[in-house]
Design a protein around this motif. Structure first.
Motif, mmCIF file in Angstrom:
data_model
loop_
_atom_site.group_PDB
_atom_site.id
_atom_site.type_symbol
_atom_site.label_atom_id
_atom_site.label_comp_id
_atom_site.label_asym_id
_atom_site.label_seq_id
_atom_site.Cartn_x
_atom_site.Cartn_y
_atom_site.Cartn_z
ATOM 1 N N MET A 160 -4.813 10.038 -1.130
ATOM 2 C CA MET A 160 -5.294 8.807 -1.744
ATOM 3 C C MET A 160 -4.440 7.642 -1.252
ATOM 4 O O MET A 160 -3.290 7.811 -0.809
ATOM 5 C CB MET A 160 -5.204 8.897 -3.266
ATOM 6 C CG MET A 160 -5.842 10.135 -3.875
ATOM 7 S SD MET A 160 -7.646 10.049 -3.848
ATOM 8 C CE MET A 160 -7.928 8.705 -4.999
ATOM 9 N N GLU A 161 -4.999 6.458 -1.348
ATOM 10 C CA GLU A 161 -4.253 5.248 -1.013
ATOM 11 C C GLU A 161 -4.448 4.210 -2.100
ATOM 12 O O GLU A 161 -5.583 3.940 -2.530
ATOM 13 C CB GLU A 161 -4.691 4.668 0.334
ATOM 14 C CG GLU A 161 -3.916 3.404 0.720
ATOM 15 C CD GLU A 161 -4.101 3.006 2.164
ATOM 16 O OE1 GLU A 161 -3.930 3.876 3.032
ATOM 17 O OE2 GLU A 161 -4.431 1.825 2.425
ATOM 18 N N ALA A 162 -3.344 3.634 -2.571
ATOM 19 C CA ALA A 162 -3.368 2.570 -3.582
ATOM 20 C C ALA A 162 -2.938 1.277 -2.922
ATOM 21 O O ALA A 162 -1.920 1.231 -2.224
ATOM 22 C CB ALA A 162 -2.445 2.920 -4.736
ATOM 23 N N ILE A 167 -8.228 7.451 -10.401
ATOM 24 C CA ILE A 167 -8.462 6.067 -9.963
ATOM 25 C C ILE A 167 -8.576 5.134 -11.164
ATOM 26 O O ILE A 167 -7.984 4.046 -11.192
ATOM 27 C CB ILE A 167 -9.731 5.993 -9.088
ATOM 28 C CG1 ILE A 167 -9.517 6.745 -7.772
ATOM 29 C CG2 ILE A 167 -10.115 4.548 -8.807
ATOM 30 C CD1 ILE A 167 -10.761 6.851 -6.913
ATOM 31 N N VAL A 205 -7.919 1.690 -5.419
ATOM 32 C CA VAL A 205 -7.438 3.048 -5.162
ATOM 33 C C VAL A 205 -8.624 3.842 -4.630
ATOM 34 O O VAL A 205 -9.700 3.832 -5.232
ATOM 35 C CB VAL A 205 -6.881 3.707 -6.439
ATOM 36 C CG1 VAL A 205 -6.362 5.104 -6.125
ATOM 37 C CG2 VAL A 205 -5.785 2.849 -7.063
ATOM 38 N N ARG A 238 0.845 -1.197 0.000
ATOM 39 C CA ARG A 238 0.000 0.000 0.000
ATOM 40 C C ARG A 238 0.880 1.246 0.000
ATOM 41 O O ARG A 238 1.928 1.284 0.642
ATOM 42 C CB ARG A 238 -0.934 0.010 1.209
ATOM 43 C CG ARG A 238 -0.215 -0.007 2.545
ATOM 44 C CD ARG A 238 -1.199 0.073 3.702
ATOM 45 N NE ARG A 238 -1.944 -1.166 3.836
ATOM 46 C CZ ARG A 238 -2.921 -1.336 4.734
ATOM 47 N NH1 ARG A 238 -3.271 -0.334 5.536
ATOM 48 N NH2 ARG A 238 -3.556 -2.485 4.817
ATOM 49 N N ILE A 283 2.633 4.914 -9.822
ATOM 50 C CA ILE A 283 1.754 6.030 -9.456
ATOM 51 C C ILE A 283 2.285 7.336 -10.040
ATOM 52 O O ILE A 283 1.526 8.152 -10.587
ATOM 53 C CB ILE A 283 1.627 6.120 -7.926
ATOM 54 C CG1 ILE A 283 0.930 4.862 -7.381
ATOM 55 C CG2 ILE A 283 0.867 7.381 -7.513
ATOM 56 C CD1 ILE A 283 0.910 4.776 -5.872
ATOM 57 N N GLN A 328 0.451 5.706 -0.079
ATOM 58 C CA GLN A 328 -0.412 6.891 -0.013
ATOM 59 C C GLN A 328 0.227 8.043 -0.781
ATOM 60 O O GLN A 328 1.453 8.200 -0.770
ATOM 61 C CB GLN A 328 -0.668 7.288 1.434
ATOM 62 C CG GLN A 328 -1.535 6.293 2.196
ATOM 63 C CD GLN A 328 -1.907 6.775 3.586
ATOM 64 O OE1 GLN A 328 -1.318 7.715 4.112
ATOM 65 N NE2 GLN A 328 -2.895 6.139 4.196
#
Length: 273
Positions: free
Chosen positions: A229-231, A196, A217, A181, A251, A183
């Motif tokens: 945001m978090e992926a 996204i 995402v 993960r 990203i 951010q």
């Protein structure tokens, strides 16, 4: 006359043997124990060659070798029959000596038995990546007293088996799939739905990123300079480092393709009148 001469020689040899019989039997006991231990260790290595890891075979061979040698030494001491000393007295004395040695080498014995339990339980094996007390690296050897781990920096860490057995150890290699993960922040004026969509397409194009469970995402919270945001993406245990080292670049590439600028902290300064 000649026959008598040879008989006399045989008698002398027999008397000589009877005089040193106990010493000869003691030496033979040790020699037989050494030969037996070597043959048994060879048999163990051949029989377990394709059935157990090499470090397990090596440790079992050492244990069998030590046990047989100790048995041979015990038989040799029994055969000596030292005048004035009974075998039971030797056992009692050996028991006291064993207690003293056990107290002095308590930590060593603890590591020894912990090593045997690690071999039986097998929480990790050679080649696995583990995390012990924030020491992350690959297991290179599992011995009876300690385990060696090679860190990502290349140096070796020797960890006593007692500490490994009684402490939490994270085994990264035993996981079928692992999550990574990251951010990042997107300015308020950027359409996060578009970010996204494009980022998920980018993730799905990578062969090492799993589609089940799928990558996600989503927005996390509002910050002063944009939306955080978090992926999240899953990968196999063997390709975890590849995803871990590339997800930030993926990203960044996506944000550059969309023309998304970097989000810097904003401060509004007003003049007081």
């Amino acid at each position: 006359m000649i026959i008598y001469f040879y008989l006399q020689i045989l008698q002398n040899i027999w008397d000589y043997f009877r005089f040193y019989q106990n010493y000869i039997e003691a030496i033979l006991a040790i020699i037989i124990a050494i030969i037996t231990s070597r043959q048994l260790t060879k048999i163990i290595r051949r029989r377990l060659h394709e059935k157990a890891p090499i470090h397990v075979i090596r440790n079992i061979s050492k244990l069998v070798n030590y046990i047989i040698i100790l048995i041979g030494m015990a038989i040799a001491i029994r055969q000596l029959e030292i005048p004035g000393v009974q075998f039971t007295e030797l056992l009692i004395a050996g028991g006291f000596i064993g207690i003293v040695i056990g107290l002095a080498a308590q930590q060593t014995l603890s590591n020894f038995f912990s090593g045997i339990l690690l071999i039986i339980e097998r929480p990790f094996k050679i080649g696995d990546f583990i995390n012990y007390n924030n020491n992350v690296g690959m297991v290179t050897d599992i011995g009876l007293l300690s385990t060696k781990v090679q860190s990502f920096e290349g140096f070796f860490i020797r960890i006593p088996n007692n500490e490994l057995f009684n402490s939490p150890v994270i085994n990264y290699s035993s996981s079928i799939a692992r999550l990574v993960r990251v951010q990042f922040t997107v300015p308020f004026e950027i359409d996060i739905k578009k970010v996204i969509e494009i980022l998920l397409n980018k993730f799905n194009q990578q062969w090492y990123i799993l589609i089940d469970p799928p990558p996600v995402v989503f927005p996390v919270q509002f910050l002063e300079n944009g939306i955080q945001m978090e992926a999240r993406a899953w990968t196999a245990g063997k390709t975890w480092f590849q995803l871990y080292s590339s997800i930030a670049s993926l990203i960044e590439e996506t944000l550059k393709e969309l023309g998304v600028p970097y989000s810097y902290p904003k401060r509004i300064i007003s003049e007081l009148k």
